[in-house]
Scaffold this motif. Sequence first.
Motif, PDB file in Angstrom:
ATOM      1  N   LEU A  62       0.849  -1.244   0.050  1.00 19.23           N
ATOM      2  CA  LEU A  62      -0.024  -0.056  -0.170  1.00 19.23           C
ATOM      3  C   LEU A  62       0.766   1.264   0.125  1.00 19.23           C
ATOM      4  O   LEU A  62       0.552   2.167  -0.542  1.00 19.23           O
ATOM      5  N   PHE A  63       1.905   1.224   0.758  1.00 14.81           N
ATOM      6  CA  PHE A  63       2.676   2.298   0.979  1.00 14.81           C
ATOM      7  C   PHE A  63       4.175   2.362   0.306  1.00 14.81           C
ATOM      8  O   PHE A  63       4.849   3.261   0.136  1.00 14.81           O
ATOM      9  N   GLY A  64       4.479   1.115   0.003  1.00 14.51           N
ATOM     10  CA  GLY A  64       6.261   0.888  -0.388  1.00 14.51           C
ATOM     11  C   GLY A  64       6.942   1.110   0.441  1.00 14.51           C
ATOM     12  O   GLY A  64       7.040   1.599   1.632  1.00 14.51           O
ATOM     13  N   ASN A  65       8.227   0.547   0.274  1.00 13.70           N
ATOM     14  CA  ASN A  65       9.579   0.877   0.729  1.00 13.70           C
ATOM     15  C   ASN A  65      10.588   0.558  -0.123  1.00 13.70           C
ATOM     16  O   ASN A  65      10.915  -0.608  -0.217  1.00 13.70           O
ATOM     17  N   ILE A  66      11.464   1.425  -0.618  1.00  9.30           N
ATOM     18  CA  ILE A  66      12.115   1.287  -1.638  1.00  9.30           C
ATOM     19  C   ILE A  66      13.563   0.580  -1.275  1.00  9.30           C
ATOM     20  O   ILE A  66      14.393  -0.151  -1.638  1.00  9.30           O
ATOM     21  N   LEU A  67      13.553   0.651   0.192  1.00  9.40           N
ATOM     22  CA  LEU A  67      14.670  -0.132   0.846  1.00  9.40           C
ATOM     23  C   LEU A  67      14.658  -1.678   0.799  1.00  9.40           C
ATOM     24  O   LEU A  67      15.668  -2.481   1.127  1.00  9.40           O
ATOM     25  N   THR A  68      13.560  -2.040   0.413  1.00 14.25           N
ATOM     26  CA  THR A  68      13.341  -3.328   0.571  1.00 14.25           C
ATOM     27  C   THR A  68      13.109  -4.189  -0.799  1.00 14.25           C
ATOM     28  O   THR A  68      12.865  -5.417  -1.114  1.00 14.25           O
ATOM     29  N   ILE A  69      13.398  -3.423  -1.976  1.00 14.62           N
ATOM     30  CA  ILE A  69      13.287  -3.883  -3.122  1.00 14.62           C
ATOM     31  C   ILE A  69      14.395  -4.967  -3.460  1.00 14.62           C
ATOM     32  O   ILE A  69      15.541  -4.844  -3.064  1.00 14.62           O
ATOM     33  N   THR A  70      14.233  -5.901  -4.418  1.00 17.05           N
ATOM     34  CA  THR A  70      15.233  -7.058  -4.330  1.00 17.05           C
ATOM     35  C   THR A  70      15.757  -6.942  -6.045  1.00 17.05           C
ATOM     36  O   THR A  70      15.291  -6.180  -6.682  1.00 17.05           O
ATOM     37  N   THR A  71      16.651  -7.995  -6.008  1.00 14.47           N
ATOM     38  CA  THR A  71      17.167  -7.955  -7.797  1.00 14.47           C
ATOM     39  C   THR A  71      16.110  -8.379  -8.623  1.00 14.47           C
ATOM     40  O   THR A  71      16.243  -7.642  -9.694  1.00 14.47           O
ATOM     41  N   GLY A  72      14.886  -8.929  -7.928  1.00 16.51           N
ATOM     42  CA  GLY A  72      14.010  -9.337  -9.276  1.00 16.51           C
ATOM     43  C   GLY A  72      13.101  -8.086  -9.494  1.00 16.51           C
ATOM     44  O   GLY A  72      12.808  -7.902 -10.553  1.00 16.51           O
ATOM     45  N   ASP A  73      13.042  -7.368  -8.362  1.00 19.20           N
ATOM     46  CA  ASP A  73      12.244  -6.042  -8.481  1.00 19.20           C
ATOM     47  C   ASP A  73      12.980  -4.926  -9.617  1.00 19.20           C
ATOM     48  O   ASP A  73      12.599  -4.428 -10.460  1.00 19.20           O
ATOM     49  N   LEU A  74      14.401  -5.123  -9.430  1.00 15.73           N
ATOM     50  CA  LEU A  74      15.031  -4.364 -10.229  1.00 15.73           C
ATOM     51  C   LEU A  74      14.996  -4.785 -11.861  1.00 15.73           C
ATOM     52  O   LEU A  74      15.229  -3.931 -12.720  1.00 15.73           O
ATOM     53  N   VAL A  75      15.107  -6.203 -12.087  1.00 12.92           N
ATOM     54  CA  VAL A  75      14.969  -6.700 -13.348  1.00 12.92           C
ATOM     55  C   VAL A  75      13.617  -6.492 -14.102  1.00 12.92           C
ATOM     56  O   VAL A  75      13.653  -6.118 -15.191  1.00 12.92           O
ATOM     57  N   LEU A  76      12.476  -6.082 -13.211  1.00  9.66           N
ATOM     58  CA  LEU A  76      11.381  -5.827 -13.650  1.00  9.66           C
ATOM     59  C   LEU A  76      11.281  -4.250 -14.065  1.00  9.66           C
ATOM     60  O   LEU A  76      10.734  -4.195 -15.101  1.00  9.66           O
ATOM     61  N   LEU A  77      12.033  -3.643 -13.019  1.00  8.77           N
ATOM     62  CA  LEU A  77      12.189  -2.073 -13.542  1.00  8.77           C
ATOM     63  C   LEU A  77      12.857  -1.916 -14.663  1.00  8.77           C
ATOM     64  O   LEU A  77      12.481  -1.137 -15.737  1.00  8.77           O
ATOM     65  N   ALA A  78      13.896  -2.752 -14.804  1.00  8.67           N
ATOM     66  CA  ALA A  78      14.738  -2.419 -16.258  1.00  8.67           C
ATOM     67  C   ALA A  78      14.207  -2.775 -17.305  1.00  8.67           C
ATOM     68  O   ALA A  78      14.260  -2.283 -18.206  1.00  8.67           O
ATOM     69  N   SER A  79      13.323  -4.228 -17.225  1.00  9.34           N
ATOM     70  CA  SER A  79      12.809  -4.515 -18.432  1.00  9.34           C
ATOM     71  C   SER A  79      11.781  -3.453 -18.898  1.00  9.34           C
ATOM     72  O   SER A  79      11.518  -3.198 -20.173  1.00  9.34           O
ATOM     73  N   VAL A  80      10.906  -3.108 -17.780  1.00  5.63           N
ATOM     74  CA  VAL A  80       9.820  -2.125 -18.359  1.00  5.63           C
ATOM     75  C   VAL A  80      10.353  -0.850 -18.772  1.00  5.63           C
ATOM     76  O   VAL A  80       9.905  -0.260 -19.845  1.00  5.63           O
ATOM     77  N   SER A  81      11.235  -0.229 -18.315  1.00  4.79           N
ATOM     78  CA  SER A  81      12.188   0.787 -18.827  1.00  4.79           C
ATOM     79  C   SER A  81      12.636   0.785 -20.100  1.00  4.79           C
ATOM     80  O   SER A  81      12.551   1.372 -21.109  1.00  4.79           O
ATOM     81  N   VAL A  82      13.402  -0.420 -20.539  1.00  7.25           N
ATOM     82  CA  VAL A  82      14.149  -0.887 -21.736  1.00  7.25           C
ATOM     83  C   VAL A  82      12.756  -0.662 -22.960  1.00  7.25           C
ATOM     84  O   VAL A  82      12.859  -0.156 -23.881  1.00  7.25           O
ATOM     85  N   LEU A  83      11.712  -1.397 -22.380  1.00  8.40           N
ATOM     86  CA  LEU A  83      10.619  -1.658 -23.244  1.00  8.40           C
ATOM     87  C   LEU A  83       9.812  -0.282 -23.561  1.00  8.40           C
ATOM     88  O   LEU A  83       9.762  -0.187 -24.806  1.00  8.40           O
ATOM     89  N   LEU A  84       9.796   0.448 -22.582  1.00 12.89           N
ATOM     90  CA  LEU A  84       9.146   1.778 -22.583  1.00 12.89           C
ATOM     91  C   LEU A  84      10.153   2.688 -23.468  1.00 12.89           C
ATOM     92  O   LEU A  84       9.712   3.299 -24.851  1.00 12.89           O
ATOM     93  N   ALA A  85      11.270   2.782 -23.317  1.00 12.96           N
ATOM     94  CA  ALA A  85      12.398   3.599 -24.035  1.00 12.96           C
ATOM     95  C   ALA A  85      12.344   3.094 -25.649  1.00 12.96           C
ATOM     96  O   ALA A  85      12.286   4.010 -26.530  1.00 12.96           O
ATOM     97  N   GLY A  86      12.522   1.747 -26.030  1.00 13.88           N
ATOM     98  CA  GLY A  86      12.406   1.284 -27.332  1.00 13.88           C
ATOM     99  C   GLY A  86      11.141   1.764 -28.003  1.00 13.88           C
ATOM    100  O   GLY A  86      11.039   2.098 -29.139  1.00 13.88           O
ATOM    101  N   PHE A  87       9.929   1.484 -27.165  1.00 11.05           N
ATOM    102  CA  PHE A  87       8.897   1.779 -27.844  1.00 11.05           C
ATOM    103  C   PHE A  87       8.576   3.088 -28.159  1.00 11.05           C
ATOM    104  O   PHE A  87       7.938   3.604 -29.641  1.00 11.05           O
ATOM    105  N   PHE A  88       8.732   4.128 -27.527  1.00 12.01           N
ATOM    106  CA  PHE A  88       8.654   5.483 -27.536  1.00 12.01           C
ATOM    107  C   PHE A  88       9.665   6.259 -28.539  1.00 12.01           C
ATOM    108  O   PHE A  88       9.366   7.112 -29.339  1.00 12.01           O
ATOM    109  N   ALA A  89      10.984   5.591 -28.486  1.00 12.05           N
ATOM    110  CA  ALA A  89      11.903   6.038 -29.703  1.00 12.05           C
ATOM    111  C   ALA A  89      11.518   5.622 -31.123  1.00 12.05           C
ATOM    112  O   ALA A  89      11.494   6.141 -31.963  1.00 12.05           O
ATOM    113  N   VAL A  90      10.936   4.518 -30.985  1.00 15.90           N
ATOM    114  CA  VAL A  90      10.309   3.989 -32.406  1.00 15.90           C
ATOM    115  C   VAL A  90       9.054   4.581 -32.976  1.00 15.90           C
ATOM    116  O   VAL A  90       8.883   5.056 -34.052  1.00 15.90           O
TER     117      VAL A  90
END
Length: 272
Positions: A123-151
């Motif tokens: 509900l409120f989040g805690n950035i200090l508890t994010i895991t490697t899996g969370d980083l992979v998810l964030l990185a994947s979404v960021s890369v997909l978004l950047a590529g989609f918007f660039a094209v």
Amino acid sequence: MDAFLDLFRYTFFQHALLGSLLASIACGIIGTYIVTRRLVFISGGITHASFGGIGIGLYTGLSPLLTAAVFSVLSAFGVEWLSHRSDMREDSAIAVFWTFGMAVGIIFSFLAPGFTPDLSSYLFGNILTITTGDLVLLASVSVLLAGFFAVFLRPIVAIAFDREFARSQHIPVARFEYLLMMFIALTIVACLRMVGIVLALSLLTLPQMTANLFTYSFKRIIFLSVGFGWAGCLGGLLLSYQLQVPSGACIIFVSILIYAACKLLKNKIVHY
């Protein structure tokens, strides 16, 4: 200050810094479309609907973020479909999925067998508890978004400002809108562990509002939003450490302070 600098040696803090950068990139990109297209209320509905997926995940034993992603994407498609029907107003369609998602989440989280994880983290989040899996998810979404918007930047801008003009240019507006709604849902879910359901919408709007004070260019707003978003995250982390309070709320609080300061600065410049 030395104690704060010592935090950079710890893995959890390094994850928080990288996660805040990736979240700023993803939210900076899709948030610019949300603000320009005036989809803030729709995004709020999707954000709260994601709680239904979290509840289902806790009940079934699956990853809550995975089920939240599926539930959010389906809710986004549902809102998009219902809002285009002649017998359903857009705000009514949003309210249906907003309340349905929250109701499903509450019911299934309480029916979940065994020990139920602390729901406040979702509900409120805690950035200090994010895991490697969370980083992979964030990185994947960021890369997909950047590529989609660039094209597809030109058709996206056309749809964001004037859908009828986009249709006149033979742009498949409906297809793009469904894809962009999917990206909105995935970005929201990717940021849940950072700022939570309650505050996720702010990360998608405040940096863009701040950037919009200085430029009206869609592309420049994206880049400025990433910068303002990351500044808010870093400032929120520092404030959270100093006050020993939840990081999600601090990130949003600092982002609001940045917006207010930039607003005052712009008014002063215009006045002189």
